[in-house]
Design an enzyme around this catalytic site. Sequence first.
Site, PDB file in Angstrom:
ATOM      1  N   ARG A  66      -4.805  17.913  -2.742  1.00 39.95           N
ATOM      2  CA  ARG A  66      -5.339  16.291  -2.620  1.00 39.95           C
ATOM      3  C   ARG A  66      -5.335  15.861  -1.126  1.00 39.95           C
ATOM      4  O   ARG A  66      -6.095  14.967  -0.817  1.00 39.95           O
ATOM      5  CB  ARG A  66      -4.420  15.645  -3.492  1.00 39.95           C
ATOM      6  CG  ARG A  66      -5.035  15.691  -5.272  1.00 39.95           C
ATOM      7  CD  ARG A  66      -3.660  15.345  -5.997  1.00 39.95           C
ATOM      8  NE  ARG A  66      -3.265  14.344  -6.131  1.00 39.95           N
ATOM      9  CZ  ARG A  66      -1.927  13.793  -6.829  1.00 39.95           C
ATOM     10  NH1 ARG A  66      -1.510  14.419  -7.038  1.00 39.95           N
ATOM     11  NH2 ARG A  66      -1.834  11.901  -5.913  1.00 39.95           N
ATOM     12  N   GLN A 117       1.810   2.706  -5.898  1.00 41.95           N
ATOM     13  CA  GLN A 117       2.204   3.840  -6.195  1.00 41.95           C
ATOM     14  C   GLN A 117       1.226   4.877  -5.952  1.00 41.95           C
ATOM     15  O   GLN A 117       2.116   6.008  -6.288  1.00 41.95           O
ATOM     16  CB  GLN A 117       2.466   3.572  -8.297  1.00 41.95           C
ATOM     17  CG  GLN A 117       2.790   2.370  -8.414  1.00 41.95           C
ATOM     18  CD  GLN A 117       1.933   2.238  -9.891  1.00 41.95           C
ATOM     19  OE1 GLN A 117       1.778   2.943 -10.741  1.00 41.95           O
ATOM     20  NE2 GLN A 117       1.123   1.247 -10.020  1.00 41.95           N
ATOM     21  N   HIS A 139       6.947   5.877  -4.515  1.00 40.44           N
ATOM     22  CA  HIS A 139       6.156   7.509  -5.534  1.00 40.44           C
ATOM     23  C   HIS A 139       6.117   8.221  -4.743  1.00 40.44           C
ATOM     24  O   HIS A 139       5.565   9.445  -4.605  1.00 40.44           O
ATOM     25  CB  HIS A 139       4.721   7.592  -6.713  1.00 40.44           C
ATOM     26  CG  HIS A 139       4.986   6.462  -7.471  1.00 40.44           C
ATOM     27  ND1 HIS A 139       4.181   6.395  -8.438  1.00 40.44           N
ATOM     28  CD2 HIS A 139       6.958   6.016  -7.979  1.00 40.44           C
ATOM     29  CE1 HIS A 139       5.286   5.291  -9.632  1.00 40.44           C
ATOM     30  NE2 HIS A 139       6.411   5.592  -9.073  1.00 40.44           N
ATOM     31  N   CYS A 148      10.243  25.038   8.870  1.00 45.21           N
ATOM     32  CA  CYS A 148      11.019  23.678   8.263  1.00 45.21           C
ATOM     33  C   CYS A 148      10.525  23.392   9.647  1.00 45.21           C
ATOM     34  O   CYS A 148      11.385  24.146   9.790  1.00 45.21           O
ATOM     35  CB  CYS A 148      12.223  23.011   7.774  1.00 45.21           C
ATOM     36  SG  CYS A 148      12.772  21.637   8.136  1.00 45.21           S
ATOM     37  N   SER A 201      -2.790   1.301 -14.484  1.00 48.70           N
ATOM     38  CA  SER A 201      -2.850   0.935 -16.066  1.00 48.70           C
ATOM     39  C   SER A 201      -2.069   0.489 -16.731  1.00 48.70           C
ATOM     40  O   SER A 201      -2.160   0.871 -17.539  1.00 48.70           O
ATOM     41  CB  SER A 201      -3.302   2.619 -16.190  1.00 48.70           C
ATOM     42  OG  SER A 201      -2.600   3.308 -16.145  1.00 48.70           O
ATOM     43  N   ASN A 239      -8.842  -5.402 -11.850  1.00 47.80           N
ATOM     44  CA  ASN A 239      -9.136  -4.669 -13.065  1.00 47.80           C
ATOM     45  C   ASN A 239     -10.388  -4.423 -13.604  1.00 47.80           C
ATOM     46  O   ASN A 239     -10.531  -5.232 -13.953  1.00 47.80           O
ATOM     47  CB  ASN A 239      -7.896  -4.088 -14.355  1.00 47.80           C
ATOM     48  CG  ASN A 239      -7.229  -2.431 -14.416  1.00 47.80           C
ATOM     49  OD1 ASN A 239      -8.591  -1.840 -14.242  1.00 47.80           O
ATOM     50  ND2 ASN A 239      -6.508  -1.812 -14.447  1.00 47.80           N
TER      51      ASN A 239
HETATM   52  C1  BV8 Z   1      12.036   7.134 -13.521  1.00 49.13           C
HETATM   53  C2  BV8 Z   1       3.326  10.431  -8.071  1.00 49.13           C
HETATM   54  C3  BV8 Z   1      13.921   7.362 -13.971  1.00 49.13           C
HETATM   55  C4  BV8 Z   1       2.932  12.232  -8.031  1.00 49.13           C
HETATM   56  C5  BV8 Z   1       3.578   9.691  -9.777  1.00 49.13           C
HETATM   57  C6  BV8 Z   1       8.669   7.233 -22.299  1.00 49.13           C
HETATM   58  C7  BV8 Z   1       8.282   5.670 -22.576  1.00 49.13           C
HETATM   59  C8  BV8 Z   1       8.834   5.146 -21.037  1.00 49.13           C
HETATM   60  C9  BV8 Z   1       9.027   5.582 -20.133  1.00 49.13           C
HETATM   61  C10 BV8 Z   1       8.311   7.292 -19.756  1.00 49.13           C
HETATM   62  C11 BV8 Z   1       9.442   8.171 -21.315  1.00 49.13           C
HETATM   63  N1  BV8 Z   1       9.246   9.283 -20.690  1.00 49.13           N
HETATM   64  C12 BV8 Z   1       9.820   9.284 -19.612  1.00 49.13           C
HETATM   65  C13 BV8 Z   1       9.232   7.889 -18.154  1.00 49.13           C
HETATM   66  C14 BV8 Z   1       9.334   7.620 -17.481  1.00 49.13           C
HETATM   67  C15 BV8 Z   1       8.197   8.453 -16.701  1.00 49.13           C
HETATM   68  C16 BV8 Z   1       7.057   7.459 -17.219  1.00 49.13           C
HETATM   69  O1  BV8 Z   1       6.817   5.926 -16.942  1.00 49.13           O
HETATM   70  N2  BV8 Z   1       6.424   8.835 -17.743  1.00 49.13           N
HETATM   71  C17 BV8 Z   1       4.644   7.625 -18.315  1.00 49.13           C
HETATM   72  C18 BV8 Z   1       3.882   8.753 -18.346  1.00 49.13           C
HETATM   73  C19 BV8 Z   1       5.078   7.452 -20.038  1.00 49.13           C
HETATM   74  N3  BV8 Z   1       8.450   7.787 -15.368  1.00 49.13           N
HETATM   75  C20 BV8 Z   1       9.255   8.227 -14.478  1.00 49.13           C
HETATM   76  O2  BV8 Z   1       9.835   9.595 -14.648  1.00 49.13           O
HETATM   77  C21 BV8 Z   1       9.692   7.984 -13.398  1.00 49.13           C
HETATM   78  N4  BV8 Z   1      11.038   8.030 -12.817  1.00 49.13           N
HETATM   79  O3  BV8 Z   1      11.335   7.058 -14.263  1.00 49.13           O
HETATM   80  O4  BV8 Z   1      13.296   7.741 -13.063  1.00 49.13           O
HETATM   81  C22 BV8 Z   1      14.011   5.242 -13.243  1.00 49.13           C
HETATM   82  C23 BV8 Z   1      14.257   4.514 -14.678  1.00 49.13           C
HETATM   83  C24 BV8 Z   1      14.325   2.893 -13.918  1.00 49.13           C
HETATM   84  C25 BV8 Z   1      13.949   2.519 -12.302  1.00 49.13           C
HETATM   85  C26 BV8 Z   1      14.388   3.199 -11.558  1.00 49.13           C
HETATM   86  C27 BV8 Z   1      14.548   5.298 -11.951  1.00 49.13           C
HETATM   87  C28 BV8 Z   1       8.577   8.296 -11.568  1.00 49.13           C
HETATM   88  C29 BV8 Z   1       7.381   7.722 -12.050  1.00 49.13           C
HETATM   89  C30 BV8 Z   1       6.759   8.584 -10.392  1.00 49.13           C
HETATM   90  C31 BV8 Z   1       5.931   9.462 -10.983  1.00 49.13           C
HETATM   91  N5  BV8 Z   1       4.752   9.990  -9.973  1.00 49.13           N
HETATM   92  N6  BV8 Z   1       2.709   9.559  -8.885  1.00 49.13           N
HETATM   93  C32 BV8 Z   1       1.686  12.446  -8.220  1.00 49.13           C
HETATM   94  O5  BV8 Z   1       0.395  11.173  -7.718  1.00 49.13           O
HETATM   95  O6  BV8 Z   1       1.493  12.846  -7.672  1.00 49.13           O
HETATM   96  S1  BV8 Z   1       2.747   8.620 -11.166  1.00 49.13           S
HETATM   97  C33 BV8 Z   1       0.659   8.759 -10.813  1.00 49.13           C
HETATM   98  O7  BV8 Z   1       0.520   8.310 -12.038  1.00 49.13           O
HETATM   99  C34 BV8 Z   1       1.033   7.763  -9.601  1.00 49.13           C
HETATM  100  O8  BV8 Z   1       1.290   7.336  -9.082  1.00 49.13           O
HETATM  101  C35 BV8 Z   1       0.708   6.488 -10.439  1.00 49.13           C
HETATM  102  O9  BV8 Z   1       1.615   5.848 -10.372  1.00 49.13           O
HETATM  103  C36 BV8 Z   1       0.524   6.845 -11.880  1.00 49.13           C
HETATM  104  C37 BV8 Z   1      -0.254   6.754 -12.996  1.00 49.13           C
HETATM  105  O10 BV8 Z   1      -0.655   5.670 -12.719  1.00 49.13           O
HETATM  106  P1  BV8 Z   1      -1.975   4.163 -12.109  1.00 49.13           P
HETATM  107  O11 BV8 Z   1      -1.829   4.558 -10.373  1.00 49.13           O
HETATM  108  O12 BV8 Z   1      -2.194   2.929 -12.712  1.00 49.13           O
HETATM  109  O13 BV8 Z   1      -3.232   5.159 -12.021  1.00 49.13           O
HETATM  110  P2  BV8 Z   1      -4.163   5.350 -13.589  1.00 49.13           P
HETATM  111  O14 BV8 Z   1      -5.055   6.829 -13.505  1.00 49.13           O
HETATM  112  O15 BV8 Z   1      -3.093   5.476 -14.800  1.00 49.13           O
HETATM  113  O16 BV8 Z   1      -4.780   3.731 -13.937  1.00 49.13           O
HETATM  114  C38 BV8 Z   1      -6.216   3.791 -12.373  1.00 49.13           C
HETATM  115  C39 BV8 Z   1      -6.308   2.169 -13.505  1.00 49.13           C
HETATM  116  O17 BV8 Z   1      -7.199   1.394 -12.170  1.00 49.13           O
HETATM  117  C40 BV8 Z   1      -7.204   1.539 -14.459  1.00 49.13           C
HETATM  118  O18 BV8 Z   1      -6.185   0.897 -14.936  1.00 49.13           O
HETATM  119  C41 BV8 Z   1      -8.669   1.864 -14.011  1.00 49.13           C
HETATM  120  O19 BV8 Z   1      -9.008   1.135 -15.501  1.00 49.13           O
HETATM  121  C42 BV8 Z   1      -8.312   0.801 -13.109  1.00 49.13           C
HETATM  122  N7  BV8 Z   1      -9.651   1.185 -12.143  1.00 49.13           N
HETATM  123  C43 BV8 Z   1     -10.408   2.842 -11.630  1.00 49.13           C
HETATM  124  N8  BV8 Z   1     -11.084   2.144 -10.767  1.00 49.13           N
HETATM  125  C44 BV8 Z   1     -10.942   0.697 -10.816  1.00 49.13           C
HETATM  126  C45 BV8 Z   1      -9.524  -0.103 -11.726  1.00 49.13           C
HETATM  127  N9  BV8 Z   1      -9.579  -1.187 -10.776  1.00 49.13           N
HETATM  128  C46 BV8 Z   1     -10.661  -1.931 -10.335  1.00 49.13           C
HETATM  129  N10 BV8 Z   1     -11.494  -1.066  -9.653  1.00 49.13           N
HETATM  130  C47 BV8 Z   1     -11.237   0.171  -9.360  1.00 49.13           C
HETATM  131  N11 BV8 Z   1     -12.986  -0.347  -8.616  1.00 49.13           N
END
Ligand code: BV8
Length: 235
Positions: free
Chosen positions: A59, A91, A109, A136, A178, A203
């Site tokens: 990536r 993000q 992130h 490092c 999303s 979106n």
């Molecule tokens: C945390 C780096 C504690 C890595 C990323 C159960 C229920 C709820 C939550 C949880 C659960 N179990 C665990 C959790 C917490 C978990 C979480 O939310 N899990 C999810 C899967 C359920 N979260 C965590 O662990 C976070 N930490 O909670 O710590 C805490 C709590 C409270 C306060 C502080 C701390 C850490 C999460 C970070 C993970 N790392 N990124 C890497 O990139 O390799 S997340 C990664 O995925 C991205 O960074 C991004 O955030 C996420 C994907 O999301 P999107 O960016 O929305 O991308 P996606 O593809 O999903 O959507 C794209 C959108 O664009 C779509 O809607 C599409 O329609 C639209 N689109 C596409 N093309 C276009 C467009 N729109 C307009 N124009 C276009 N052309």
Amino acid sequence: MSAGQNIVVLTGAGMSAESGVPTFRGVDGLWEGHRIEEVASPEGFARDPELVHHFYNLRRAALNTVEPNAGHLALVKLEREWRGKFLLVTQNVDDLHERAGSEKLIHMHGELRKARCECCGAVLSWTQELSSGTRCRACGEIGGLRPHIVWFGEFPFEMETIMSALEGADVFLCIGTSGVVYPAAGFAQQVASHSNCRLIEINIERTEISRHFHEHIVGPVSAELPKLVERLLSA
Ligand code: BV8
């Protein structure tokens, strides 16, 4: 809304999709048969560091082939011409916002083009490959470097600054996400609880969080965001 008000923008992978950076949904949350939550996690890194390094090396290298799109440039124009406070929270771990010229920017992130040493804590600019054998530059140790990325289960960066900005937001723009990953997915509901905050989403489809928004603009970021920025600046 008057130009003296405070704007907070949240972007997700849809911001960079038209630049050629794959979204997470687009790949059904899978990479080479692995669930992304497994690869992008401390457990996944501990289990197979070379697999995770490979995931990020691919990536990071792909960033050399992509450019900011009109949506990134529109956010730079908004940041420079908006007379109230402005904060862009992304993000995304790509550097397309910076390369477009964004400055008031938080990568909640982390960033693909940075590495962090677990031995000395140094955060280093990093554009090359990383492996368990990489030394490092700061402390000279081998084996301590990891991508400077927030993995699932890890605490996102600068949450206090983000929460404070959301508290004072008069306008919240949510672009190309999303609304699945927390805590970012919870920001819309949080600001929706303020009576005076206007929420606008862009979106290509409805999302998990669309119900919180006053305005849901359906269309690609590169076409819709420049029009929204013009409307905000001329209001
Ligand atoms: C945390 C780096 C504690 C890595 C990323 C159960 C229920 C709820 C939550 C949880 C659960 N179990 C665990 C959790 C917490 C978990 C979480 O939310 N899990 C999810 C899967 C359920 N979260 C965590 O662990 C976070 N930490 O909670 O710590 C805490 C709590 C409270 C306060 C502080 C701390 C850490 C999460 C970070 C993970 N790392 N990124 C890497 O990139 O390799 S997340 C990664 O995925 C991205 O960074 C991004 O955030 C996420 C994907 O999301 P999107 O960016 O929305 O991308 P996606 O593809 O999903 O959507 C794209 C959108 O664009 C779509 O809607 C599409 O329609 C639209 N689109 C596409 N093309 C276009 C467009 N729109 C307009 N124009 C276009 N052309």
